[in-house]
Design an enzyme around this catalytic site. Structure first.
Site, mmCIF file in Angstrom:
data_model
loop_
_atom_site.group_PDB
_atom_site.id
_atom_site.type_symbol
_atom_site.label_atom_id
_atom_site.label_comp_id
_atom_site.label_asym_id
_atom_site.label_seq_id
_atom_site.Cartn_x
_atom_site.Cartn_y
_atom_site.Cartn_z
ATOM 1 N N ILE A 1 4.674 2.237 6.645
ATOM 2 C CA ILE A 1 4.995 0.814 6.754
ATOM 3 C C ILE A 1 5.453 0.238 5.417
ATOM 4 C CG2 ILE A 1 4.038 -1.486 7.206
ATOM 5 C CD1 ILE A 1 2.461 -0.255 9.503
ATOM 6 N N GLY B 1 0.823 -1.194 0.000
ATOM 7 C CA GLY B 1 0.000 0.000 0.000
ATOM 8 C C GLY B 1 0.860 1.248 0.000
ATOM 9 N N ILE B 2 0.358 2.280 0.684
ATOM 10 C CA ILE B 2 1.067 3.556 0.739
ATOM 11 C C ILE B 2 1.237 3.970 2.192
ATOM 12 C CG2 ILE B 2 -0.998 5.028 0.653
ATOM 13 C CD1 ILE B 2 0.619 6.815 -1.340
ATOM 14 N N GLY B 3 2.339 4.651 2.502
ATOM 15 C CA GLY B 3 2.553 5.139 3.853
ATOM 16 C C GLY B 3 3.869 4.662 4.431
ATOM 17 N N GLY C 1 -8.918 -2.828 -1.276
ATOM 18 C CA GLY C 1 -8.465 -4.098 -1.832
ATOM 19 C C GLY C 1 -7.895 -5.057 -0.810
ATOM 20 N N GLU D 1 -2.502 -3.414 -6.436
ATOM 21 C CA GLU D 1 -3.481 -2.429 -6.906
ATOM 22 C C GLU D 1 -2.866 -1.052 -7.014
ATOM 23 O OE1 GLU D 1 -6.487 -2.684 -3.932
ATOM 24 O OE2 GLU D 1 -5.490 -1.327 -2.538
#
Length: 613
Positions: free
Chosen positions: A214, A210-212, A331, A233
């Site tokens: 972590i 994902g984003i961020g 997702g 995704e």
């Protein structure tokens, strides 16, 4: 040569009051097009806007537009949108990202118009959807009217990302800088999470991130991996350097080999420039990229997602904080499920152990009232915090609770154990909670290579109760006799529990574990017990027979000596049967010296630590 672009929109012709329109996603929100609609919306009312996550000022959800727009979002992002949903001025519709397109395609949510952003057409008349294909392609195919903002700054991306000008009902040409989301530097907590997650990623794996903080931390610790792939995704700036270094090369992918596959990207201008005209990165609709079946076609698929809280049975809350809806399903379930059914796949939930500056535990005995479960307790295989990796697949409720307490923040572990004891999720005899062994290092795990295989050296913990019992029953009578000086015939769960529930700040209990996927098998155990004088300890260890003579005992002993030294002990001692030649060699090779013993059948050995300090 393609035909000329269609004329600018006549909104009174294209729309009627009460229509439903789709608004472009993520970094491809057609702001100028929406502004044009607002400026020319005379006589229009109650237009329903549907969209997923949008990076914009969200002006369409402001109270002054209540008469013109009714907003229905599949993913909540931004303070204005959260406030509107919280106050009942906007709706939130939960839906897996893989299934949003089907709502349009099956006319559950029929679209009267789709407002999208594209790049300029090529010489064949094809415009690119650029950085956001996701659910936009489905909206284009199903809407009665497709109205486009032609943005010359939109990157031209590869894959299923094209719309022909003949599909457009109207358009405006307006330059618009794409919104940027610069990388966020990991803090010490997320950096440690990234280190733990990276340990679960094998060479040749395919990643979803994902984003961020972590995901950025994970990518930071993948620099020395080999032959990684991406089926995600979303991609961000973090993949660029790994692709350029060849760490991500997609060679081992078993679905779209050689290609980084995504449905949208979010990041800086550097990322948008990177995907522009890049044939190695392909964009496809979310219905394709997020299909659990397609995800599972990648061997060793690793899905890394986050959560707001996780309860002690493994239920994951990701879209709400109590009764307040915060984000969306997105997702997460698509990829968690896809990774779970992938050969060698690993579905991972990664989150800091606390929130609100450490005041609140995010590992909880039960989910907060009003919160919703996004990912069920049956979906998740691993939960990672800055305190370690909890392995949940195939674990009972008792084992799950103990595993998750182990990765909770230490200041909350006692109360978490007390809470689950009330419900008999753990038995009455389980009285202790996991303790840290800081002398092992910040991640409390050391990787050993023995006989060409990889093992983890780590502390024993209460979740190892059943594994220690299995380890006991694997021994031959000879091994048991040498270890205990008699023939024990039973290791009850209660006895096993007492042996794994150790106050590691006083005594020490380490193990060497063969960990592959969700399979965890203890191969050796080493302990020391602090003597009453508080300055010395008694040492013992036992190894699974097939690893006798492979060096496991020596490595356990070396680690225990190092920890005893760091704790300021004066000496260590051991009692070994005189006919146990192998054990005697291990101790003597570590400079233990034989001492006079009362029993001729037993040898006492002692190691002075003062000379070593």
């Amino acid at each position: 040569m393609y035909t000329a672009l269609p004329n600018r929109p006549d909104w009174q012709t294209l729309l009627k009051s009460g229509n439903r329109i789709f608004l472009g996603s993520h970094a491809a929100v057609p702001n100028a097009l929406l502004d044009d609609l607002i400026a020319n919306a005379q006589g229009l009312h109650d237009i329903e806007i549907v969209h997923i996550l949008t990076l914009a000022d969200h002006r369409w959800v402001e109270p002054k537009f209540n008469d013109l727009f009714k907003v229905n979002t599949f993913f909540i992002g931004g303070d204005k949108m959260r406030a509107a949903v919280s106050e009942g001025r906007a709706d939130y519709t939960p839906c897996f990202l893989s299934e949003v397109s089907s709502l349009f395609e099956t006319d559950i949510l029929p679209l009267d118009a789709a407002l999208i952003m594209v790049g300029p057409p090529d010489k064949f008349g094809y415009c690119s959807l650029g950085v956001s294909v996701d659910v936009v392609q489905a909206a284009v195919r199903k809407a009665k009217y497709v109205i486009a903002q032609i943005n010359p700054l939109m990157p031209r991306t590869s894959g299923d990302s094209f719309v022909h000008v003949s599909q457009l009902s109207a358009s405006i040409e307006r330059q618009q800088e794409l919104p940027e989301m610069p990388d966020v530097e990991p803090d010490p907590v997320t950096e440690r999470i990234g280190q733990y997650v990276s340990m679960l990623v094998e060479d040749g794996a395919t990643l979803q991130l994902g984003i961020g903080k972590i995901p950025n931390a994970v990518l930071q610790y993948l620099q020395h991996h080999k032959n990684l792939g991406v089926h995600s995704e979303l991609i961000t700036d973090g993949v660029i350097d790994l692709i350029k270094k060849g760490v991500i090369n997609n060679r081992k992918k078993t679905f779209h080999p050689g290609k980084t596959v995504t449905s949208f990207c979010l990041g800086s201008k550097r990322l948008y420039d990177f995907v522009d005209g890049n044939p190695h990165v392909e964009f496809y609709p979310s219905s394709y990229v997020n299909s659990p079946v397609n995800i599972s076609r990648n061997n060793k698929m690793v899905a890394i997602n986050s959560a707001i809280e996780v309860d002690l049975t493994g239920q994951v809350v990701a879209d709400s904080i109590g009764y307040q809806f915060y984000s969306g399903i997105g997702g997460q379930v698509d990829f968690i499920r896809g990774a779970a059914i992938s050969p060698g796949g690993k579905p991972i939930i990664a989150l800091p152990s606390t929130a609100k500056n450490g005041k609140v535990s995010r590992i909880v005995p039960h989910i907060t009232q009003g919160s919703g479960v996004v990912t069920s307790r049956g979906h998740v295989h691993y939960v990672v915090t800055e305190f370690g990796v909890a392995s949940l697949k195939g674990r009972s409720i008792r084992e799950r609770a103990l595993e998750l307490i182990r990765v909770a923040h230490p200041k909350f572990r006692a109360q978490l154990l007390e809470q689950v004891r009330k419900h008999y999720w753990v038995p009455h005899y389980q009285k202790d909670y996991p303790r840290e062994v800081p002398e092992l290092g910040k991640i409390s795990v050391k990787t050993l290579i023995i006989d060409g295989a990889s093992f983890d050296l780590r502390p024993l913990n209460p979740a190892d109760e059943r594994r220690l019992q299995e380890f006991f029953y694997s021994h031959t009578k000879e091994t048991l006799f040498y270890r205990y000086n008699y023939y024990p015939t039973q290791m009850t769960r209660e006895k096993s529990c007492s042996l794994v529930s150790v106050d590691q700040s006083r005594d020490l209990a380490l193990c060497i574990v063969r960990q592959y996927g969700s399979v965890s098998e203890i191969q050796a155990v080493g302990r020391y017990y602090l003597n009453e004088d508080g300055t010395s300890c008694e040492v013992a260890f036992v190894t699974r027979e097939k690893y006798h003579g492979k060096g496991m005992a020596r490595q356990l002993l070396a680690e225990m000596i190092s920890i005893a030294n760091k704790r300021g002990l004066d000496s260590m001692q051991a009692y070994v049967r005189s006919d146990n030649k192998n054990m005697l060699r291990v101790f003597e090779s570590a400079n233990f010296k034989r001492q006079p013993a009362e029993d001729p059948g037993e040898v006492m050995l002692k190691l002075s630590l003062k000379a070593d300090s």
